[in-house]
Design a protein around this motif. Structure first.
Motif, PDB file in Angstrom:
ATOM      1  N   LEU A   1      33.058  42.267  15.078  1.00  0.00           N
ATOM      2  CA  LEU A   1      32.426  41.276  16.111  1.00  0.00           C
ATOM      3  C   LEU A   1      32.214  40.025  15.499  1.00  0.00           C
ATOM      4  O   LEU A   1      32.380  39.167  16.385  1.00  0.00           O
ATOM      5  CB  LEU A   1      30.935  42.258  16.500  1.00  0.00           C
ATOM      6  CG  LEU A   1      30.163  41.386  17.284  1.00  0.00           C
ATOM      7  CD1 LEU A   1      30.385  41.299  18.729  1.00  0.00           C
ATOM      8  CD2 LEU A   1      28.477  41.926  17.257  1.00  0.00           C
ATOM      9  N   MET A   2      31.776  39.996  14.383  1.00  0.00           N
ATOM     10  CA  MET A   2      31.520  38.628  13.866  1.00  0.00           C
ATOM     11  C   MET A   2      32.986  37.571  13.801  1.00  0.00           C
ATOM     12  O   MET A   2      32.561  36.416  14.235  1.00  0.00           O
ATOM     13  CB  MET A   2      31.170  38.640  12.213  1.00  0.00           C
ATOM     14  CG  MET A   2      29.803  39.466  11.956  1.00  0.00           C
ATOM     15  SD  MET A   2      28.494  38.652  12.879  1.00  0.00           S
ATOM     16  CE  MET A   2      28.058  39.997  13.974  1.00  0.00           C
ATOM     17  N   THR A   3      33.966  38.401  13.668  1.00  0.00           N
ATOM     18  CA  THR A   3      35.145  37.244  13.936  1.00  0.00           C
ATOM     19  C   THR A   3      35.634  36.852  15.272  1.00  0.00           C
ATOM     20  O   THR A   3      36.237  35.883  15.363  1.00  0.00           O
ATOM     21  CB  THR A   3      36.372  38.231  13.198  1.00  0.00           C
ATOM     22  OG1 THR A   3      36.676  39.364  14.224  1.00  0.00           O
ATOM     23  CG2 THR A   3      36.383  38.533  11.856  1.00  0.00           C
ATOM     24  N   ARG A   4      34.959  37.300  16.030  1.00  0.00           N
ATOM     25  CA  ARG A   4      35.012  37.009  17.818  1.00  0.00           C
ATOM     26  C   ARG A   4      34.120  36.287  18.192  1.00  0.00           C
ATOM     27  O   ARG A   4      34.216  35.740  19.236  1.00  0.00           O
ATOM     28  CB  ARG A   4      35.331  38.402  18.475  1.00  0.00           C
ATOM     29  CG  ARG A   4      36.332  39.274  18.178  1.00  0.00           C
ATOM     30  CD  ARG A   4      36.496  40.397  19.032  1.00  0.00           C
ATOM     31  NE  ARG A   4      37.475  41.185  18.512  1.00  0.00           N
ATOM     32  CZ  ARG A   4      38.070  42.423  19.007  1.00  0.00           C
ATOM     33  NH1 ARG A   4      37.588  42.632  20.327  1.00  0.00           N
ATOM     34  NH2 ARG A   4      38.885  43.169  18.637  1.00  0.00           N
ATOM     35  N   ILE A   5      33.095  35.866  17.138  1.00  0.00           N
ATOM     36  CA  ILE A   5      32.012  35.121  17.680  1.00  0.00           C
ATOM     37  C   ILE A   5      31.931  33.665  16.883  1.00  0.00           C
ATOM     38  O   ILE A   5      31.160  32.738  17.158  1.00  0.00           O
ATOM     39  CB  ILE A   5      30.826  35.623  17.875  1.00  0.00           C
ATOM     40  CG1 ILE A   5      30.348  36.088  16.102  1.00  0.00           C
ATOM     41  CG2 ILE A   5      30.498  36.729  18.732  1.00  0.00           C
ATOM     42  CD1 ILE A   5      28.716  36.723  16.161  1.00  0.00           C
ATOM     43  N   LEU A   6      33.037  33.348  16.357  1.00  0.00           N
ATOM     44  CA  LEU A   6      33.269  32.135  15.343  1.00  0.00           C
ATOM     45  C   LEU A   6      33.406  30.951  16.199  1.00  0.00           C
ATOM     46  O   LEU A   6      34.079  31.055  17.433  1.00  0.00           O
ATOM     47  CB  LEU A   6      34.431  32.080  14.597  1.00  0.00           C
ATOM     48  CG  LEU A   6      34.586  33.320  13.664  1.00  0.00           C
ATOM     49  CD1 LEU A   6      35.779  33.175  12.670  1.00  0.00           C
ATOM     50  CD2 LEU A   6      33.227  33.173  12.665  1.00  0.00           C
ATOM     51  N   PRO A   7      32.577  29.876  16.399  1.00  0.00           N
ATOM     52  CA  PRO A   7      32.311  28.907  17.361  1.00  0.00           C
ATOM     53  C   PRO A   7      33.881  28.200  17.499  1.00  0.00           C
ATOM     54  O   PRO A   7      34.347  27.603  18.280  1.00  0.00           O
ATOM     55  CB  PRO A   7      31.476  27.920  16.604  1.00  0.00           C
ATOM     56  CG  PRO A   7      30.688  28.587  15.789  1.00  0.00           C
ATOM     57  CD  PRO A   7      31.413  29.693  15.008  1.00  0.00           C
ATOM     58  N   SER A   8      34.698  28.096  16.115  1.00  0.00           N
ATOM     59  CA  SER A   8      35.967  27.642  16.198  1.00  0.00           C
ATOM     60  C   SER A   8      36.765  27.899  15.308  1.00  0.00           C
ATOM     61  O   SER A   8      36.331  28.239  13.870  1.00  0.00           O
ATOM     62  CB  SER A   8      35.718  25.982  15.828  1.00  0.00           C
ATOM     63  OG  SER A   8      37.081  25.323  15.733  1.00  0.00           O
ATOM     64  N   MET A   9      38.070  28.015  15.767  1.00  0.00           N
ATOM     65  CA  MET A   9      38.788  28.898  14.635  1.00  0.00           C
ATOM     66  C   MET A   9      39.425  27.846  13.381  1.00  0.00           C
ATOM     67  O   MET A   9      39.980  28.151  12.497  1.00  0.00           O
ATOM     68  CB  MET A   9      40.164  29.343  15.329  1.00  0.00           C
ATOM     69  CG  MET A   9      39.922  30.599  16.203  1.00  0.00           C
ATOM     70  SD  MET A   9      39.293  31.807  15.310  1.00  0.00           S
ATOM     71  CE  MET A   9      40.222  32.377  13.748  1.00  0.00           C
ATOM     72  N   ASP A  10      39.277  26.748  13.774  1.00  0.00           N
ATOM     73  CA  ASP A  10      39.565  25.598  12.760  1.00  0.00           C
ATOM     74  C   ASP A  10      38.664  25.580  11.667  1.00  0.00           C
ATOM     75  O   ASP A  10      39.073  25.333  10.587  1.00  0.00           O
ATOM     76  CB  ASP A  10      39.656  24.248  13.414  1.00  0.00           C
ATOM     77  CG  ASP A  10      40.762  23.941  14.388  1.00  0.00           C
ATOM     78  OD1 ASP A  10      41.518  24.373  14.329  1.00  0.00           O
ATOM     79  OD2 ASP A  10      40.462  22.947  15.424  1.00  0.00           O
ATOM     80  N   ASP A  11      37.392  26.067  11.833  1.00  0.00           N
ATOM     81  CA  ASP A  11      36.301  26.093  10.802  1.00  0.00           C
ATOM     82  C   ASP A  11      35.835  27.845  10.567  1.00  0.00           C
ATOM     83  O   ASP A  11      35.096  27.889  10.071  1.00  0.00           O
ATOM     84  CB  ASP A  11      35.133  25.716  11.050  1.00  0.00           C
ATOM     85  CG  ASP A  11      35.653  23.852  11.324  1.00  0.00           C
ATOM     86  OD1 ASP A  11      36.200  23.365  10.422  1.00  0.00           O
ATOM     87  OD2 ASP A  11      34.884  23.501  12.221  1.00  0.00           O
ATOM     88  N   ALA A  12      37.169  28.562  10.852  1.00  0.00           N
ATOM     89  CA  ALA A  12      36.742  30.099  10.515  1.00  0.00           C
ATOM     90  C   ALA A  12      36.359  30.500   9.139  1.00  0.00           C
ATOM     91  O   ALA A  12      35.621  31.112   8.964  1.00  0.00           O
ATOM     92  CB  ALA A  12      38.182  30.843  11.146  1.00  0.00           C
ATOM     93  N   GLY A  13      37.028  29.651   8.183  1.00  0.00           N
ATOM     94  CA  GLY A  13      36.761  30.231   6.699  1.00  0.00           C
ATOM     95  C   GLY A  13      35.359  29.765   6.613  1.00  0.00           C
ATOM     96  O   GLY A  13      34.559  30.431   5.661  1.00  0.00           O
TER      97      GLY A  13
END
Length: 251
Positions: free
Chosen positions: A183-195
């Motif tokens: 769930l947490m990986t799917r609510i990230l605001p931007s994949m550019d700043d995923a880390g």
């Protein structure tokens, strides 16, 4: 999770504080060496440099809200779980009323029930969530399963009550861990700043574990003992479930 089960066993096999910590240190060293010498470390492929001339698309405000709701839900659950699991030995001594020797002997059984139930439920919950294609119901249900677990310990100050409560908490935590990270990986605001954002979400898990002993000690000393701690755990579990409900970007 395996450490929860094996740790108390190693501590008892050590025959005392010095021997127990020596065995635990040896286990950490051995497992680290096994990992270092058996795990292939392949270098990542070089990535092309980012084109800084292209502006990033603005982050959807709803996605950002979802991110912080997920952060709050995780923090509440980890605080509740860490507060109560970290005080098991003292519960056996001060809440159940066992002697120091009997409490130490029973601790291995309680932690084994917690760890084994967690390990068994994790893959089952993960498979069910994958097949259903939904994550939120599993996270919410997992959070709410903590409630009867804490309630069992609240109403029954016995060894059996702690066993039953930890079995339910293990089921809840195993189910939660299987789906919460997805769930947490799917609510990230931007994949550019995923880390970076995953690191922030990790604070929601690590921070409460650090704060839990201090917070629990305050609750026990200021609010009337372990019953207050269990009641607080129930409130936090419910709040953790409620925090997931407003998330809209994930089913």
């Amino acid at each position: 999770m395996v450490g929860i089960v094996v740790g108390p066993v190693l501590a008892r096999l050590g025959g005392g504080t010095t021997g127990g910590y020596t065995l635990l240190a040896g286990a950490v060293l051995l497992s680290s060496l096994i990992f270092a010498f058996t795990t292939k470390d392949l270098p990542a492929a070089a990535k092309p440099g980012k084109d800084t001339s292209v502006e990033k698309p603005p982050v959807d405000p709803q996605q950002r809200r979802d991110f912080w709701w997920g952060f709050a839900g995780r923090a509440a659950l980890f605080l509740a779980y860490s507060m109560i699991s970290g005080y098991t030995l003292y519960m056996l001594e001060d809440y159940v009323g066992l002697s120091d020797h009997d409490a130490e002997a029973k601790l291995a059984a309680v932690t084994a029930v917690l760890g084994i139930s967690t390990i068994i439920v994790m893959p089952i919950s993960g498979v069910l969530a994958d097949r259903s294609g939904r994550l939120k119901p599993f996270v919410i249900a997992s959070s709410l399963i903590f409630v009867p677990g804490f309630a069992a310990m609240l109403v029954s100050p016995t060894f059996g009550g702690l066993l039953a409560g930890n079995a339910l908490c293990g089921i809840a935590f195993g189910s939660y861990m299987a789906v919460d990270q997805a769930l947490m990986t799917r609510i990230l605001p931007s994949m550019d700043d995923a880390g970076r954002d995953l690191g922030v979400l990790n604070i929601a898990a690590a921070g409460p574990q650090v704060a839990a002993p201090f917070v629990a000690s305050l609750i026990i000393s200021a609010l009337g003992g372990y019953r207050s701690l269990f009641a607080t755990g129930i409130v936090l579990a419910v709040l953790g479930a409620l925090a997931i409900k407003p998330i809209r970007s994930v089913r």
